[in-house]
Scaffold this active site. Structure first.
Site, PDB file in Angstrom:
ATOM      1  CD  GLU A 115      38.088  10.432 -42.172  1.00 17.55           C
ATOM      2  OE1 GLU A 115      36.988  10.103 -41.751  1.00 17.55           O
ATOM      3  OE2 GLU A 115      38.822  11.270 -41.594  1.00 17.55           O
ATOM      4  CD  GLU A 164      35.773   6.878 -35.736  1.00 16.46           C
ATOM      5  OE1 GLU A 164      34.728   6.421 -36.264  1.00 16.46           O
ATOM      6  OE2 GLU A 164      36.360   7.884 -36.154  1.00 16.46           O
TER       7      GLU A 164
HETATM    8  C1  BGC Z   1      39.753   9.996 -38.353  1.00 15.60           C
HETATM    9  C2  BGC Z   1      40.636   9.799 -37.159  1.00 15.60           C
HETATM   10  C3  BGC Z   1      41.629  10.908 -37.192  1.00 15.60           C
HETATM   11  C4  BGC Z   1      40.823  12.132 -36.941  1.00 15.60           C
HETATM   12  C5  BGC Z   1      41.575  13.366 -36.708  1.00 15.60           C
HETATM   13  C6  BGC Z   1      38.985  11.246 -38.124  1.00 15.60           C
HETATM   14  O1  BGC Z   1      38.057  11.517 -39.069  1.00 15.60           O
HETATM   15  O2  BGC Z   1      38.954   8.905 -38.604  1.00 15.60           O
HETATM   16  O3  BGC Z   1      40.943   8.579 -36.802  1.00 15.60           O
HETATM   17  O4  BGC Z   1      42.728  10.779 -36.406  1.00 15.60           O
HETATM   18  O5  BGC Z   1      39.828  12.328 -37.903  1.00 15.60           O
HETATM   19  O6  BGC Z   1      41.016  13.963 -35.683  1.00 15.60           O
END
Ligand code: BGC
Length: 762
Positions: A359, A634
């Site tokens: 990501e 997270e």
């Molecule tokens: C990310 C987040 C981001 C989110 C949006 C995720 O996959 O890791 O930190 O803000 O998507 O909802």
């Protein structure tokens, strides 16, 4: 200044690969003659992709992953290096290695080639020789290219290097390149080439493993190294082994219960490097164009008798550490360390969500939530200035700001509440912390367009994310424990949307004033008033409660000043009731977490704020710390003793958002803040609020005018303070309510004072 690239053509290799099949990394070279020694030589270079340049076998510069990531459809940065000392009279060679990087490599989930099918290069070397002649060597069809030892290099997948394929002296003039191929002219992308202003990514530090363990063949095999710290970077290996021996380097943040690497949360980012040995002498290798997020690494493939040494190379944008926080509570000190490491790991070219999985995007919400804390820890002014340009490039013609910048792969026009609002919150925060009005001026027009977008497309009767006009409504209070779609008590998206809309209008009024736009300031102040009224009509009951009882609803409504003054105490008490019901545990997601402690403190519940801060059981900030975290997780429940790991599809152990509590530790525990009307700590607010079990705390900061700091110790009824005010600044003390103080304003210098607790009223 004219672009140095006027006579330059873009070149690339003939190889291109496909959306899922990468090709080996091309090398480029060009030789040239000089009739006299160089007086001055400058290499201007950029790439759609990532490059490393060499002249006559010498590596140029120390940037990593240059030229960095921008919206390649609009602009790319270039670097200019003084290379005078690398150039000589006679024959010279300029060589460049060019990898996919963000341009054509895997970037977000399992696809590559987001911007183009192969990387391309533009460079110009200008040499002025002592005889007065000026020679220009620019990329064009006379360059040659070939693949070499880098068989694969990808940010997410890793790098494979076969040293037996090295072409000795490839960037030197004696090398015979008759077997190399002609380059291909690449289409001129017709984008802006801008001198890079952002702090470059560099090798910032090195980590030595704190433990290593031979792994049984039926587990991973090889040797497991533990660096004791989760970080972004890669390994450097020193190996002496037989020619042709291939090492496999794997990486993970945490371990499975059986001791193997937990790699599932990487999703498709395999993060595996390979090195095939040349043989003979000890050889040293570090990948060039990839990075991983990891604490543990497994190296396998060598023989029992081979000697192996590994070092962790920490990579991030070169944003110097400027702040420190510590106190008497060891777990809070570890939390602060984890916050800083989360920042190091994710301030890599852009503010990423995480450094390990497939990501690593510039999620606006995450950056917004963490910006204030980030500004305390490191000098991130240049970093944010560059990223605000990325946001402007990402902004849609209708003014919408997407949830990621650079805007790639996600395909959502409007990032929604708390995400897209980064476009106002981040520049304001940078202005506050560094007194930088430039960032506001540069971004003002974009912010205005964004506000118009909200008014015209996202609001009904000043309610933003009103279901009638915005059925999606944004990400909500992302990852809050009550955010599951059907859970009763989820913070409504229109409540979040309207609260952030009000905050935007308030900030816009302040920004307009700073920029001397009085009329605009008046317009946004009036808008703010209308939004607050709309918020109160829809979400505040007659007795001062909110229609949603979540911690986040109360935190943002209180913090953004949306509750009528007369009802703030009632609202504060309601927030406390929810916290008590949860036995002093958090339930906030990304949206509410940064503000909950402020909301408690400002309604007279400092004691409850400290209970949350010092809470060690799940869910809390210290629960991960107690369970071995070295960065910020997270999710509150990334791992729990009862359930083990959370769903592997979204379980990073290095997301900085919940580290937003760092700002509260600086501002309220230690008590170091800037006065918004003299930003950049020209007027320092010393506002310590001792509480909980904490008996001493300190914070320091290299502010633009110099080092400031506060240190306090609480003993019985006495509070000993040391306040540092740099030249050109003044300090104001706001003593804790039960410590009356005569001393209010302080000039430059170090001030020590002892305050006595007032006697309790009889
Ligand atoms: C990310 C987040 C981001 C989110 C949006 C995720 O996959 O890791 O930190 O803000 O998507 O909802």
């Amino acid at each position: 200044m004219d672009s140095p690239f006027l006579s330059t053509q873009w070149i690339s290799s003939p190889l291109r690969g496909a959306p899922r099949t990468p090709v080996p990394v091309p090398y480029f070279r060009k030789s040239f003659e000089l009739h006299a020694p160089a007086r001055q030589a400058t290499l201007h270079i950029t790439a759609l992709g990532v490059y490393e340049a060499e002249i006559n076998g010498q590596r140029i510069g120390d940037h990593v992953l240059a030229p960095g990531w921008t919206d390649y459809g609009k602009r790319v940065a270039y670097q200019s290096y003084d290379v005078t000392s690398a150039i000589k009279a006679g024959a010279n060679t300029l060589g460049v290695i060019l990898a996919d990087g963000w341009f054509s490599g895997f970037l977000a989930w399992d696809a590559r080639q987001h911007y183009g099918d192969r990387p391309q290069l533009a460079a110009v070397l200008t040499v002025q020789t002592l005889d007065g002649a000026v020679t220009e060597i620019a990329t064009d069809l006379t360059w040659k290219t070939e693949t070499g030892p880098i068989l694969l290099s990808d940010m997410l997948r890793g790098e494979s290097y076969d040293a037996t394929l090295e072409q000795e002296g490839w960037s030197g003039p004696e090398f015979d390149d008759s077997a190399w191929r002609p380059v291909r002219l690449a289409p001129d992308p017709a984008i802006s080439l801008v001198r890079s202003a952002a702090p470059p990514v560099r090798r910032i530090s090195e980590l030595t493993p704190v433990a290593s363990r031979k792994m049984e063949p039926w587990l991973d095999g090889g040797v497991r190294f533990d660096f004791g710290q989760n970080f972004s970077g890669r390994l450097r290996v020193k190996i002496r082994a037989k020619r042709g021996t291939t090492l496999t380097l794997r990486h993970s943040e945490v371990l499975n219960p059986d001791g193997t690497l937990y790699e599932e949360n990487l999703r498709t980012a395999t993060a595996v490097d390979h090195y095939t040995c040349r043989g003979g002498e000890t050889e040293t290798w570090e990948p060039r164009f990839t990075f991983h997020g990891f604490r543990y690494a497994n190296v396998s493939g060598m023989a029992e008798s081979d000697s192996l040494e590994v070092t962790g190379i920490v990579l991030h944008s070169d944003t110097p550490l400027i702040g420190s926080f510590s106190c008497s509570h060891p777990l809070l000190n570890k939390l602060q360390s984890n916050i800083v490491w989360g920042q190091k790991s994710n301030f890599l070219e852009i503010p990423t969500d995480c450094p390990q999985r497939d990501e690593r995007l510039g999620w606006t919400g995450d950056a917004q939530v963490f910006a204030r804390t980030a500004c305390f820890n490191m000098d991130v002014r240049g970093f944010f200035r560059k990223w605000m340009q990325d946001i402007r490039d990402a902004q849609k013609p209708n003014g919408a700001v997407p949830p990621v910048a650079p805007d790639v792969a996600v395909n959502i026009e409007d990032g929604g509440p708390a995400w897209a609002d980064a476009t106002i919150i981040c520049p304001w925060t940078v202005y506050l912390c560094y007194g930088d009005t430039g960032i506001l001026a540069d971004h003002y027009e974009s912010m205005e367009r964004y506000m118009d977008f909200l008014a015209n497309h996202r609001c009904k009767d000043h309610i933003r994310s009103h279901p009638d006009v915005d059925p999606w409504g944004g990400f909500g209070d992302w990852l809050s424990l009550d955010s599951a779609p059907k859970v009763e008590g989820t913070t409504p998206k229109d409540l979040i949307g309207t609260a952030f809309y009000a905050n935007n209008a308030d900030l816009m009024a302040k920004i307009a004033l700073v920029l001397g736009r009085r009329q605009d300031a008046g317009k946004y102040t009036a808008l703010h008033g209308r939004i607050v009224q709309a918020f109160q009509r829809r979400f505040v009951t007659a007795d001062g409660l909110l229609t949603s009882g979540t911690q986040t609803a109360y935190a943002i409504a209180l913090h953004f000043g949306l509750i009528p003054e007369a009802h703030r105490a009632t609202a504060g008490a309601a927030l406390v009731r929810d916290i008590e019901k949860r036995e002093f545990h958090l339930a906030t997601g990304f949206v509410g977490t940064p503000y909950i402690l402020d909301a408690l403190e400002s309604t007279g519940h400092l004691d409850i704020a400290y209970k949350l801060l010092e809470q060690e059981t799940f869910p809390s900030w210290l629960f991960p710390v107690k369970n071995g975290a070295t960065t910020i997780w997270e999710r509150w429940d990334g791992w729990t003793p009862e359930k083990g790991f959370q769903d592997k599809s979204m379980n990073s152990f290095n997301h900085y958002a919940y580290g937003a509590v760092g700002a509260w530790m600086y501002r309220t525990v230690a008590g170091l803040d800037t006065d918004p009307i003299a930003p950049g700590y020209r007027r320092i607010i010393f506002r310590p609020r001792p509480g909980g079990s904490i008996s001493h705390a300190q914070a320091s900061l290299d502010a633009p005018c110099g080092r400031t700091g506060i240190r306090w110790t609480l003993e019985d009824r006495a509070l000993a303070l040391e306040l540092t005010v740099p030249k050109g600044a003044e300090g104001i003390l706001s003593a804790p309510p039960d410590f009356p103080s005569e001393h209010k304003t302080f000039g430059p210098g170090v001030h020590r004072l002892l305050l006595q607790k007032a006697d309790a009223p009889a």
